[in-house]
Design a protein around this motif. Structure first.
Motif, short mmCIF file in Angstrom:
data_model
loop_
_atom_site.label_atom_id
_atom_site.label_comp_id
_atom_site.label_asym_id
_atom_site.label_seq_id
_atom_site.Cartn_x
_atom_site.Cartn_y
_atom_site.Cartn_z
N ALA A 175 0.83 -1.21 0.00
CA ALA A 175 0.00 0.00 0.00
C ALA A 175 0.86 1.25 0.00
CB ALA A 175 -0.92 -0.01 1.22
N HIS A 176 2.01 1.18 0.68
CA HIS A 176 2.90 2.35 0.76
C HIS A 176 3.57 2.62 -0.59
CE1 HIS A 176 5.78 5.19 2.55
NE2 HIS A 176 6.69 4.59 1.79
N TYR A 177 4.22 1.61 -1.17
CA TYR A 177 4.99 1.94 -2.39
C TYR A 177 4.11 2.09 -3.63
CZ TYR A 177 5.41 -3.03 -4.04
OH TYR A 177 5.19 -4.31 -4.49
N LEU A 178 2.90 1.53 -3.60
CA LEU A 178 1.96 1.79 -4.70
C LEU A 178 1.22 3.11 -4.51
CD1 LEU A 178 0.27 -1.66 -5.50
CD2 LEU A 178 2.23 -0.57 -6.62
N ASP A 283 0.84 4.63 -14.04
CA ASP A 283 2.17 4.23 -13.60
C ASP A 283 2.27 2.71 -13.73
OD1 ASP A 283 3.02 6.78 -12.91
OD2 ASP A 283 2.23 6.63 -10.87
N LEU A 284 3.40 2.25 -14.23
CA LEU A 284 3.60 0.82 -14.46
C LEU A 284 4.66 0.30 -13.51
CD1 LEU A 284 3.06 -1.74 -16.06
CD2 LEU A 284 4.58 -0.88 -17.87
N TYR A 285 4.24 -0.57 -12.59
CA TYR A 285 5.12 -1.12 -11.57
C TYR A 285 5.54 -2.54 -11.95
CZ TYR A 285 3.81 2.62 -8.28
OH TYR A 285 3.62 3.83 -7.66
N ALA A 286 6.82 -2.73 -12.18
CA ALA A 286 7.37 -4.07 -12.38
C ALA A 286 7.81 -4.60 -11.02
CB ALA A 286 8.55 -4.02 -13.34
N LEU A 299 10.25 -1.94 -9.09
CA LEU A 299 10.95 -0.91 -9.83
C LEU A 299 10.07 0.34 -9.87
CD1 LEU A 299 13.46 -0.22 -11.56
CD2 LEU A 299 12.13 -0.95 -13.57
N ASP A 300 10.61 1.44 -9.39
CA ASP A 300 9.89 2.71 -9.44
C ASP A 300 9.49 2.98 -10.88
OD1 ASP A 300 9.37 5.58 -9.70
OD2 ASP A 300 10.19 5.76 -7.68
N PRO A 301 8.20 3.30 -11.13
CA PRO A 301 7.77 3.53 -12.52
C PRO A 301 8.60 4.59 -13.25
CG PRO A 301 5.88 3.39 -11.07
CD PRO A 301 7.09 3.39 -10.18
N ALA A 314 14.70 -3.55 -3.18
CA ALA A 314 13.89 -4.23 -2.16
C ALA A 314 12.66 -3.40 -1.80
CB ALA A 314 14.72 -4.49 -0.92
N ILE A 315 11.53 -4.06 -1.61
CA ILE A 315 10.33 -3.38 -1.13
C ILE A 315 10.52 -3.07 0.35
CG2 ILE A 315 8.95 -4.67 -2.81
CD1 ILE A 315 7.73 -6.19 -0.41
N PRO A 316 9.72 -2.16 0.91
CA PRO A 316 9.82 -1.89 2.35
C PRO A 316 9.67 -3.17 3.18
CG PRO A 316 8.46 -0.22 1.30
CD PRO A 316 8.76 -1.26 0.25
#
Length: 489
Positions: A175-178, A283-286, A299-301, A314-316
């Motif tokens: 939820a945070h990084y998206l 935004d496209l998140y791989a 990967l940051d879009p 790494a994700i949080p």
């Protein structure tokens, strides 16, 4: 965007939206957060009254019904362990999961139950779970909350054990990084038995957003659902994106999507390019992950166009390392095994010490996180830019004439020209080379001459496929991924 709080809570506390805000969007109507909380409490109350012991397993075999969305919270609230079974599985696989997990009950529908008449596990209809409301639990966050079974494409399904903390922190992280917000509407097309699909519920609810579960037959169903619910977020795996791009998208419907998220396989440069063109405002998140560690990287879009070959950082809450065969840290530019440590690491495989010992081993000595780590078996390399790039699985790498060749690299080259819709590359035993490159493709075999000519130009001689197997469509496993193991077999 929700704050990164590393303090886990019981997973049934995840319903964080305003009481009157939409939480679950179905064809039959919308459940707000207060109504959904009450439904979870009633299902949990019914389960708690059945005389089960703490930690007993309750399985479900359902399409994306209301109860299928309630049970991941209601079962742990009752002090039990949820075992969701993919609705696409057949009787033999379902029976194996019931027996392996020792499930005390199966929640399903009458039509499905009819095919399980002589199964030993007691079966209950989903509409029976309505009892006195049970308040939110005070469970130990390290306690087992769910067992998710893999698809079984490489053998009998094995159950990955997930704690309340695993599920809670995975929801917070995603939820945070998206950057999910209360006004987001997430279209849930992935199986809820799949960690990626189940997390769509949890990460949406912890952000106060809403989820619209969808069982679809064609990509056109997805287009219609995006329009019907005003979806802002769509998650998928590469085969789904191929279908999505073949569908007709009204401009205003495509424009409603704010983010697309991908896991379960790499996005090819061609898919990235086509998704960008079709959904220019999204935004496209791989992302890269495995059920045993939930999710490892994203990967940051903003970096995707410049680094389409990267799986990101790494994700949080995850510690991700590239490790040499001797257990030391690989330097940038050096290939090594991806090892995942930290609080997202699962508790191993249910009642399978042998396979657990192969995948779950102590973290490397240099790791910040102690305890057990997931040794993925995936070969990656970290660039000087700090981004990780996937090379291949040790058991999938093609060894030809002394060269180690990544199947993904072959597949990307094959798909780059548009001659085929999908491709799976593999090595077949060859007396001279050790392995020769073979490619199974979805498309028109009349395109082969043009494909061979282009690859002769684009790839070195040692990377040229020797043979092609053209098909109308490629097989998928129960999670919708290309069934690579089945094709190799």
């Amino acid at each position: 965007m929700i704050a990164l709080d590393a303090t886990p809570r019981p997973i049934d506390h995840v319903l964080a939206g305003a009481p009157g805000a939409p939480a679950l969007i179905e064809r039959a109507g919308v459940m707000d957060y207060a109504t959904l909380e009450d439904a979870v409490a009633r299902a949990a109350g019914w389960l708690a009254a059945q005389g089960f012991s703490q930690g007993d397993r309750v399985a479900s075999w359902l399409p994306k019904t209301r109860m299928a969305c309630i049970l991941p919270l209601a079962v742990p609230r009752a002090g039990l362990v949820h075992v969701p079974i993919n609705p696409a599985l057949r009787r033999a696989q379902v029976e194996h999961i019931l027996n392996d997990s020792g499930a005390r009950m199966l929640v399903t529908q009458d039509a499905r139950a009819a095919g399980l008449e002589d199964v030993a596990t007691p079966i209950v209809a989903e509409d029976a779970l309505d009892g006195p409301p049970l308040g939110r639990s005070d469970a130990d966050t390290g306690a087992l909350a769910a067992i998710l079974y893999t698809s079984g494409s490489t053998g009998r399904p094995k159950g990955v054990m997930l704690s309340h903390a695993n599920l809670w922190l995975g929801a917070v992280s995603v939820a945070h990084y998206l950057k999910l917000a209360p006004d987001d509407r997430v279209l849930g097309v992935l199986p809820l038995s799949f960690d990626y699909g189940q997390n769509q519920l949890f990460s949406s609810w912890i952000a106060g957003a809403s989820v619209a579960p969808l069982d679809y037959l064609t990509a056109r169903d997805v287009v219609k659902a995006v329009a019907r619910v005003g979806a802002t977020t769509l998650a998928g795996v590469p085969p789904l994106w191929v279908q999505v791009l073949e569908a007709e998208w009204p401009a205003e419907v495509a424009a409603s999507l704010r983010r697309l998220t991908n896991s379960g396989g790499a996005l090819t440069p061609r898919l990235v390019r086509d998704l960008r063109a079709r959904f220019p405002g999204a935004d496209l998140y791989a992302m890269y992950g495995l059920t045993e560690a939930f999710r490892s990287t994203y990967l940051d879009p903003a970096l995707l166009d410049a680094h389409p070959d990267a799986i990101g950082r790494a994700i949080p809450f995850a510690e991700v390392m590239v490790v040499r065969a001797d257990g030391t840290r690989a330097v940038p530019g050096e290939q090594g095994e991806l090892v995942h440590a930290g609080p997202l690491v699962a508790g191993g495989y249910w009642q399978d010490e042998e396979r657990s010992a192969q995948r779950f081993r102590p973290a490397p000595e240099f790791a910040v996180s102690g305890g057990m780590a997931v040794w993925s078996g995936d070969t990656v390399v970290e660039g000087e830019d700090g981004l990780l790039r996937f090379v291949g699985r040790d058991d999938e790498m093609i060894k030809s004439a002394g060269n180690r060749i990544s199947p993904q690299e072959i597949e990307e080259a094959v798909l780059a020209g548009g001659e085929a819709r999908e491709a799976v590359a593999m090595g077949l035993t060859d007396d001279r080379l050790g392995q020769a490159i073979h490619v199974v493709l979805a498309g028109d075999p009349a395109q082969e001459a043009g494909l061979r000519a282009r690859l002769k130009r684009d790839l070195p001689s040692f990377m040229q496929p020797r043979s092609y197997d053209w098909r109308e469509a490629l097989p998928r496993n129960a999670n919708g991924k290309l069934d690579r193991a089945g094709l190799r077999a």
